[in-house]
Scaffold this motif. Structure first.
Motif, PDB file in Angstrom:
ATOM      1  N   SER A  16      32.922  19.334  67.182  1.00  0.00           N
ATOM      2  CA  SER A  16      32.309  20.048  66.053  1.00  0.00           C
ATOM      3  C   SER A  16      33.350  20.439  65.011  1.00  0.00           C
ATOM      4  N   GLU A  17      32.865  20.663  63.826  1.00  0.00           N
ATOM      5  CA  GLU A  17      33.738  21.128  62.753  1.00  0.00           C
ATOM      6  C   GLU A  17      34.245  22.543  63.058  1.00  0.00           C
ATOM      7  N   ARG A  18      33.427  23.306  63.726  1.00  0.00           N
ATOM      8  CA  ARG A  18      33.838  24.666  64.110  1.00  0.00           C
ATOM      9  C   ARG A  18      35.049  24.618  65.043  1.00  0.00           C
ATOM     10  N   GLU A  19      34.997  23.726  66.043  1.00  0.00           N
ATOM     11  CA  GLU A  19      36.127  23.577  66.958  1.00  0.00           C
ATOM     12  C   GLU A  19      37.361  23.095  66.209  1.00  0.00           C
ATOM     13  N   LEU A  20      37.173  22.148  65.299  1.00  0.00           N
ATOM     14  CA  LEU A  20      38.287  21.632  64.506  1.00  0.00           C
ATOM     15  C   LEU A  20      38.967  22.754  63.728  1.00  0.00           C
ATOM     16  N   HIS A  21      38.183  23.563  63.028  1.00  0.00           N
ATOM     17  CA  HIS A  21      38.777  24.630  62.218  1.00  0.00           C
ATOM     18  C   HIS A  21      39.455  25.691  63.079  1.00  0.00           C
ATOM     19  N   SER A  22      38.918  25.917  64.266  1.00  0.00           N
ATOM     20  CA  SER A  22      39.564  26.849  65.197  1.00  0.00           C
ATOM     21  C   SER A  22      40.951  26.333  65.591  1.00  0.00           C
ATOM     22  N   ILE A  23      41.066  25.026  65.798  1.00  0.00           N
ATOM     23  CA  ILE A  23      42.351  24.416  66.144  1.00  0.00           C
ATOM     24  C   ILE A  23      43.309  24.492  64.965  1.00  0.00           C
ATOM     25  N   LEU A  24      42.845  24.115  63.784  1.00  0.00           N
ATOM     26  CA  LEU A  24      43.722  24.056  62.611  1.00  0.00           C
ATOM     27  C   LEU A  24      44.284  25.422  62.241  1.00  0.00           C
ATOM     28  N   LYS A  25      43.556  26.478  62.535  1.00  0.00           N
ATOM     29  CA  LYS A  25      44.029  27.833  62.226  1.00  0.00           C
ATOM     30  C   LYS A  25      45.276  28.211  63.022  1.00  0.00           C
ATOM     31  N   GLU A  26      45.593  27.439  64.082  1.00  0.00           N
ATOM     32  CA  GLU A  26      46.788  27.694  64.888  1.00  0.00           C
ATOM     33  C   GLU A  26      48.029  27.017  64.314  1.00  0.00           C
ATOM     34  N   ASP A  27      47.858  26.132  63.352  1.00  0.00           N
ATOM     35  CA  ASP A  27      48.971  25.374  62.775  1.00  0.00           C
ATOM     36  C   ASP A  27      49.821  26.284  61.886  1.00  0.00           C
ATOM     37  N   PRO A  28      51.133  26.336  62.106  1.00  0.00           N
ATOM     38  CA  PRO A  28      51.993  27.134  61.231  1.00  0.00           C
ATOM     39  C   PRO A  28      51.849  26.758  59.748  1.00  0.00           C
ATOM     40  N   LYS A  67      55.391  21.768  67.667  1.00  0.00           N
ATOM     41  CA  LYS A  67      54.903  22.395  68.905  1.00  0.00           C
ATOM     42  C   LYS A  67      53.377  22.487  68.902  1.00  0.00           C
ATOM     43  N   PHE A  68      52.823  22.838  67.749  1.00  0.00           N
ATOM     44  CA  PHE A  68      51.365  22.879  67.596  1.00  0.00           C
ATOM     45  C   PHE A  68      50.767  21.505  67.889  1.00  0.00           C
ATOM     46  N   LEU A  69      51.339  20.452  67.315  1.00  0.00           N
ATOM     47  CA  LEU A  69      50.845  19.096  67.550  1.00  0.00           C
ATOM     48  C   LEU A  69      50.928  18.739  69.032  1.00  0.00           C
ATOM     49  N   GLU A  70      52.079  19.000  69.644  1.00  0.00           N
ATOM     50  CA  GLU A  70      52.273  18.666  71.058  1.00  0.00           C
ATOM     51  C   GLU A  70      51.254  19.372  71.947  1.00  0.00           C
ATOM     52  N   HIS A  71      50.965  20.619  71.628  1.00  0.00           N
ATOM     53  CA  HIS A  71      49.977  21.383  72.401  1.00  0.00           C
ATOM     54  C   HIS A  71      48.605  20.717  72.313  1.00  0.00           C
ATOM     55  N   GLN A  72      48.234  20.269  71.126  1.00  0.00           N
ATOM     56  CA  GLN A  72      46.920  19.635  70.957  1.00  0.00           C
ATOM     57  C   GLN A  72      46.867  18.257  71.618  1.00  0.00           C
ATOM     58  N   TYR A  73      47.984  17.536  71.630  1.00  0.00           N
ATOM     59  CA  TYR A  73      48.029  16.268  72.360  1.00  0.00           C
ATOM     60  C   TYR A  73      47.839  16.492  73.855  1.00  0.00           C
ATOM     61  N   LYS A  74      48.459  17.537  74.393  1.00  0.00           N
ATOM     62  CA  LYS A  74      48.316  17.841  75.817  1.00  0.00           C
ATOM     63  C   LYS A  74      46.870  18.184  76.166  1.00  0.00           C
ATOM     64  N   LYS A  75      46.151  18.757  75.220  1.00  0.00           N
ATOM     65  CA  LYS A  75      44.742  19.095  75.423  1.00  0.00           C
ATOM     66  C   LYS A  75      43.823  17.913  75.098  1.00  0.00           C
ATOM     67  N   SER A  76      44.409  16.766  74.745  1.00  0.00           N
ATOM     68  CA  SER A  76      43.665  15.541  74.400  1.00  0.00           C
ATOM     69  C   SER A  76      42.748  15.722  73.195  1.00  0.00           C
ATOM     70  N   LYS A  77      43.158  16.585  72.272  1.00  0.00           N
ATOM     71  CA  LYS A  77      42.378  16.788  71.044  1.00  0.00           C
ATOM     72  C   LYS A  77      42.866  15.882  69.915  1.00  0.00           C
ATOM     73  N   PHE A  78      44.168  15.601  69.874  1.00  0.00           N
ATOM     74  CA  PHE A  78      44.729  14.760  68.816  1.00  0.00           C
ATOM     75  C   PHE A  78      44.966  13.355  69.356  1.00  0.00           C
ATOM     76  N   ILE A  79      44.654  12.368  68.532  1.00  0.00           N
ATOM     77  CA  ILE A  79      44.825  10.969  68.908  1.00  0.00           C
ATOM     78  C   ILE A  79      46.067  10.395  68.256  1.00  0.00           C
ATOM     79  N   PHE A  80      46.257  10.676  66.973  1.00  0.00           N
ATOM     80  CA  PHE A  80      47.498  10.302  66.303  1.00  0.00           C
ATOM     81  C   PHE A  80      47.749  11.250  65.146  1.00  0.00           C
TER      82      PHE A  80
END
Length: 97
Positions: free
Chosen positions: A55-67, A24-37
């Motif tokens: 930015s690395e800051r944005e990346l880490h903010s996203i990764l913190k949502e991953d179960p 679900k986390f992955l799907e959410h990020q794909y919908k936001k066009s953040k993940f490519i594969f």
């Protein structure tokens, strides 16, 4: 752009229990066009994600949502890179920035 390498640090039983939430986390990020594969490493010791953020800051903010991150079942290695040569089909990801 970033490559994220996940390495499992807990047994696969714990990984599998969190997999529905991770998907679900992955799907959410794909919908936001953040993940490519994304996908599993072979052998199954972790995963790989190509992330298109500024930015690395944005990346880490996203990764913190991953179960997997929340439950500390994986370690994350992040590699920032700037694509300079790529297949023309990949250009749509480069032109976003």
């Amino acid at each position: 752009m970033f490559i994220v390498l996940l390495k499992y640090v807990k047994p696969l039983e714990e990984i599998d229990a969190l997999l529905p939430g991770h998907i679900k986390f992955l799907e959410h990020q794909y919908k936001k066009s953040k993940f490519i594969f994304s996908g599993r490493r072979n052998p199954r010791i972790g995963g790989v994600i190509l992330v298109n953020v500024d930015s690395e800051r944005e990346l880490h903010s996203i990764l913190k949502e991953d179960p997997f991150y929340i439950h500390k079942v994986a370690e994350y290695e992040t590699i920032e890179f700037i694509p300079t040569k790529y297949d023309p089909n990949f250009k749509c990801f480069i032109d976003k920035h």
